[in-house]
Write an enzyme that holds these catalytic residues in place. Structure first.
Site, PDB file in Angstrom:
ATOM      1  N   ASN A 142      -4.838   9.056   1.086  1.00 18.17           N
ATOM      2  CA  ASN A 142      -5.424   8.508   2.315  1.00 18.17           C
ATOM      3  C   ASN A 142      -6.083   9.583   3.172  1.00 18.17           C
ATOM      4  O   ASN A 142      -7.296   9.639   3.273  1.00 18.17           O
ATOM      5  CB  ASN A 142      -4.360   7.765   3.125  1.00 18.17           C
ATOM      6  N   ASP A 178      -6.730  15.362  20.647  1.00 19.80           N
ATOM      7  CA  ASP A 178      -5.358  15.135  20.208  1.00 19.80           C
ATOM      8  C   ASP A 178      -5.160  15.554  18.769  1.00 19.80           C
ATOM      9  O   ASP A 178      -4.033  15.818  18.338  1.00 19.80           O
ATOM     10  CB  ASP A 178      -5.012  13.652  20.357  1.00 19.80           C
ATOM     11  N   ASP A 235       0.819  -1.208   0.000  1.00 17.48           N
ATOM     12  CA  ASP A 235       0.000   0.000   0.000  1.00 17.48           C
ATOM     13  C   ASP A 235       0.856   1.263   0.000  1.00 17.48           C
ATOM     14  O   ASP A 235       0.494   2.273  -0.609  1.00 17.48           O
ATOM     15  CB  ASP A 235      -0.934  -0.007   1.211  1.00 17.48           C
ATOM     16  N   GLY A 236       1.993   1.225   0.692  1.00 19.85           N
ATOM     17  CA  GLY A 236       2.881   2.393   0.709  1.00 19.85           C
ATOM     18  C   GLY A 236       3.431   2.734  -0.656  1.00 19.85           C
ATOM     19  O   GLY A 236       3.650   3.909  -0.971  1.00 19.85           O
TER      20      GLY A 236
END
Length: 518
Positions: free
Chosen positions: A358, A388, A282-283
């Site tokens: 993404n 956060d 996927d990267g």
């Protein structure tokens, strides 16, 4: 047929837009099988009264574009007969009395012929047969003549004169619609006075080369022997198919195969490359998205990484899959992307644009304090974030960081954007799915304790100063990912095999006779 009504009633032809909403050309094939339900969730009925069937047929009547019928001597429309052209200014009364029939340009007796044919089929008695319903439909398709229909208006075709006590046929006042998107605005006046909804998704997009492809880019996972070996094989296959293989400069220095470009020059790959072969995980696909910030050629990806959620093909299928791509025999799914840019406190936009496949994440970075963010949607206040961080994700990214933060998994065919808080300090702050036409502006107030950090697809980072804003919107250039078994089939295969969605550790034991308790 894709997009047709249930029961094989209609099979679609070429879709077209003709000023009156989304218009499609249909081929009349066979009516709904006997005994099937026309309403989802309702019990099956073996028969219906003739009056009900007649009313149902009237409400779904379609205007006829072309007809050449010779069934039991009903009618035959010859090509010698002259038919009037479509009149954009046709009055509602002309459409109602059948003289123009919605401006389709056919004689007024043709709708009656179509109605008689449909009524004759609906009035046939039910027959018990041992053939399955699909066989009956196939037989009907062979025996029934094919009539070309145009679904111009299924609602306005309902004959109000037979269902109303009013002497005159009621008509709606004309109106105009101003439709706007990223490409501009369009004024449309529906001739049938009906507001229609366009189908935004394109789950079955087929690709075909007009001319044979000339150039292909082969991208591999770095520092991996298996992908290096596979790259050499792919380059050799492309050369034999008269396709020029291109590789990245670092890969060319490592393997000495294929063509490459200089690091100091802008290669303008989107103007050269016809398709991309991706060897990795996927990267690697995220890296391909980074190489093509604008138009992306079709991408075929082979699972040679760790997770392989976005890689649809196995390594063993490389020869056959590459051959299919060169021949242009494949389908693809357009995976949407996001584009983000920074606006300083004086309202000046930075030229640098971040394109993400993404997600865009805005978090507290190395600080231990909560981030304070003001979020606007389409110029209107939306909410204040004390958490956060917050992320804006595509449907493709919904199975990545967004899933870990509590967001929902979203099918890639959905035209949406996910708004997911990260560890919010309120129990009611839940994730949202917004339309992909939304423009989100995330601003850091002057009184914020922390200057948050924005990251794009987990790679590039940028600190947001107090008073600065990050504007995020859908990007017009998707990543066309080549499918193996269709958009939906590939996605469900991935969520089951890679994420073990709805997988139990053990199957439920069947209940044995005599063990049931009252």
């Amino acid at each position: 047929a894709l997009g047709g009504e249930s029961g094989g009633r209609f099979s679609p032809g070429i879709s077209n837009n003709d000023g009156g909403g989304v218009e499609a050309t249909y081929s009349f094939a066979a009516t709904e099988p006997y005994g099937s339900s026309s309403r989802e969730g309702s019990p099956r009925r073996m028969s219906r009264s003739s009056s009900y069937k007649t009313q149902r047929d009237k409400t779904n009547r379609l205007s006829v574009e072309r007809i050449d019928v010779d069934v039991a001597g009903v009618a035959r429309s010859s090509e010698k007969e002259s038919s009037p052209s479509r009149d954009e200014g046709a009055s509602p009364s002309a459409s109602a009395n059948g003289s123009d029939h919605g401006g389709s340009g056919v004689p007024g007796d043709v709708p009656a012929i179509a109605t008689e044919l449909a009524a004759a089929r609906l009035d046939e008695p039910d027959r018990e047969t041992s053939e399955p319903s699909s066989s009956r439909r196939d037989a009907a398709l062979r025996l029934r003549p094919r009539l070309e229909f145009s679904r111009v208006d299924s609602d306005a075709s309902f004959d109000a004169r037979e269902t109303s006590n009013v002497g005159e046929t009621p008509s709606k006042s004309p109106f105009q619609l101003l439709l706007c998107n990223d490409d501009g605005c369009e004024v449309r006046e529906p001739r049938d006075r009906a507001i229609r909804h366009r189908q935004h998704g394109t789950p079955h997009s087929q690709f075909a080369w007009v001319e044979p492809p000339r150039n292909a880019l082969v991208v591999k996972k770095p520092n991996d022997k298996n992908t290096t070996t596979a790259l050499v094989r792919v380059v050799d296959m492309l050369v034999k198919k008269n396709v020029t293989p291109w590789v990245e400069p670092a890969v060319h220095w490592e393997t000495s195969v294929g063509h490459t470009w200089s690091l100091d020059d802008d290669p303008r790959l989107d103007k050269i490359i016809d398709f991309i072969v991706c060897l990795g995980g996927d990267g690697t696909i995220l890296w391909v998205s980074n190489l093509f910030p604008k138009a992306v050629p079709p991408v075929i990806s082979f699972a040679m990484g760790s997770l392989g959620f976005l890689t649809a093909f196995e390594e063993e299928s490389i020869p056959r899959a590459v051959d299919d791509v060169v021949r242009g025999d494949f389908f693809f799914t357009p995976r949407s992307r996001l584009a983000a840019h920074v606006v300083d406190k004086d309202g000046l936009e930075e030229k640098l644009r971040y394109v993400c496949l993404n997600e865009v994440v805005i978090d507290r970075g190395a600080s231990a304090a909560l981030v304070d963010l003001d979020v606007n949607i389409d110029g209107s206040p939306m909410t204040k974030v004390l958490a956060d961080g917050v992320m804006i994700s595509t449907p493709t990214g919904s199975t990545a960081y967004s899933l870990a933060a509590g967001g929902s998994m979203v099918h890639p065919g959905v035209s949406g954007v996910l708004f997911v808080p990260i560890c919010p300090h309120t129990l009611s702050f839940r994730p949202l799915v917004l339309p992909d036409t939304s423009v989100l502006t995330v601003r850091v107030p002057e009184s914020a304790r922390v200057e948050p950090v924005a990251s794009f697809d987990g790679k590039r980072q940028r600190t947001l100063r107090r008073g600065e804003s990050l504007v995020i919107a859908g990007w017009r250039y998707p990543v066309p990912a080549i499918c193996k078994s269709g958009e939906t089939g590939d996605w469900f295969r991935a969520v089951k095999d890679s994420l073990l969605w709805n997988v139990r550790g053990a199957a439920q034991k069947p209940e044995r006779v005599g063990d049931a308790r009252a």
